[in-house]
Design an enzyme around this catalytic site. Structure first.
Site, PDB file in Angstrom:
ATOM      1  CE  LYS A 112      -2.838   1.093   3.653  1.00  0.00           C
ATOM      2  NZ  LYS A 112      -2.383   2.432   4.103  1.00  0.00           N
ATOM      3  CD  GLU A 114      -0.510   7.332   3.739  1.00  0.00           C
ATOM      4  OE1 GLU A 114      -0.303   8.564   3.773  1.00  0.00           O
ATOM      5  OE2 GLU A 114      -0.649   6.638   4.755  1.00  0.00           O
ATOM      6  CD  GLU A 181      -7.381   7.318   7.100  1.00  0.00           C
ATOM      7  OE1 GLU A 181      -6.474   6.632   6.586  1.00  0.00           O
ATOM      8  OE2 GLU A 181      -7.327   7.764   8.269  1.00  0.00           O
TER       9      GLU A 181
HETATM   10  O1  KIV Z   1      -1.693   2.511   8.622  1.00  0.00           O
HETATM   11  C1  KIV Z   1      -2.865   2.132   8.742  1.00  0.00           C
HETATM   12  O2  KIV Z   1      -3.260   1.491   9.720  1.00  0.00           O
HETATM   13  C2  KIV Z   1      -3.802   2.472   7.682  1.00  0.00           C
HETATM   14  C3  KIV Z   1      -5.260   2.215   7.951  1.00  0.00           C
HETATM   15  C4  KIV Z   1      -5.782   3.241   8.858  1.00  0.00           C
HETATM   16  C5  KIV Z   1      -6.038   2.131   6.707  1.00  0.00           C
HETATM   17  O3  KIV Z   1      -3.422   2.951   6.656  1.00  0.00           O
END
Ligand code: KIV
Length: 264
Positions: A112, A114, A181
């Protein structure tokens, strides 16, 4: 339960079965959540706040992420393991590839990052090298210092249109999953309908293809005021196992998030 893969998530989107996700940062919590039927476990850089006691996710390093990803990987059962690239670890395509490779070799199955449309080239490059990605849009905590706080994103129409366009561009670039989010319910619904890939939400309303929470928040282990979008599942449960299982059932039955957890 069969091993969860990207194909399983795609089928869940098609059939309308909600995808259940929680964070975990160590092997005990990985076992707790995966044995209760969680589909995706995220080793989130939120570990900076909930495990390390930092003020934000900004101080989290690649070494921290690899350590926690290895720990969670030992006990994930059939869940899919997603891990975060931390702050400033994907400033170039090459750096992103090197760091995503480290996370994959620590046990992650999807990475993931951002951002928004500007991530499209990175997404394509990682995919070419066998690394699927999830792009986290909306309130992206690594940019808290740019946003000036943890604020709902996409309330104005220019920003909302840009997010819809970014979602479509990222899908074309090969992103496997989107995570939204803190965005208004209507915008999350529109983005989810605009793409054929699964969209997971946190503070994004009930219409995304799945939901995620920070495990310590939903077990009421974090002190102080909680974000509006979370819910304490411990208050009506006799054990942590029961609380996670209630969360899974509530997401699958469309009972969580309720109106009070959403931004209109
Ligand atoms: O780092 C994290 O826990 C997240 C979640 C809040 C989606 O990105």
């Amino acid at each position: 339960m069969a091993k969860i893969t990207l194909n399983s998530l795609a089928k869940m989107k098609q059939s309308g079965q909600k995808i259940t996700c929680l964070t975990a940062y160590d092997s005990t919590f990985a076992n707790l959540v995966s044995t209760q039927g969680i589909d995706v476990i995220l080793v989130g850089d939120s570990l900076g706040m909930v495990c390390q006691g930092q003020d934000s996710t900004v101080p989290v390093t690649m070494d921290d992420m690899c350590y926690h990803t290895r720990s969670v990987h030992k006990n994930i059962n059939d869940a899919m393991l997603m891990a975060d690239l931390p702050f400033a670890s994907y400033t170039t395509d090459e750096q992103a590839l090197q760091n995503a490779t480290r996370l994959m070799q620590s046990g992650a199955e999807i990475i993931k990052l951002e951002g928004e449309a500007w991530l499209a080239p990175v997404v394509t490059r990682l995919r070419q090298h066998g690394i699927p990605t999830c792009v986290h849009m909306g309130l992206t905590p690594q940019s808290v210092n740019v946003f000036g706080g943890y604020k709902v994103q996409g309330r104005d129409s220019d920003r909302a249109d840009a997010m819809i366009k970014a979602a479509i561009e990222l899908e074309a670039a090969g992103v496997a999953v989107l995570l939204l989010e803190c965005v208004p319910v209507a915008l999350a619904r529109e983005i989810t309908a605009a793409v054929s890939i699964p969209v997971i939400g946190i503070g994004a309303g009930p219409d995304t293809d799945g939901q995620i929470l920070v495990v310590y928040d939903m077990l009421d282990l974090t002190p102080g005021r909680k974000p509006r979008f979370t819910k304490n599942f411990m208050s009506e449960s006799g054990s942590a196992q029961e609380a996670v299982s209630s969360y899974v059932a509530a997401v699958r039955d469309g009972l969580f998030p309720a109106r009070e957890h959403c931004f209109e």
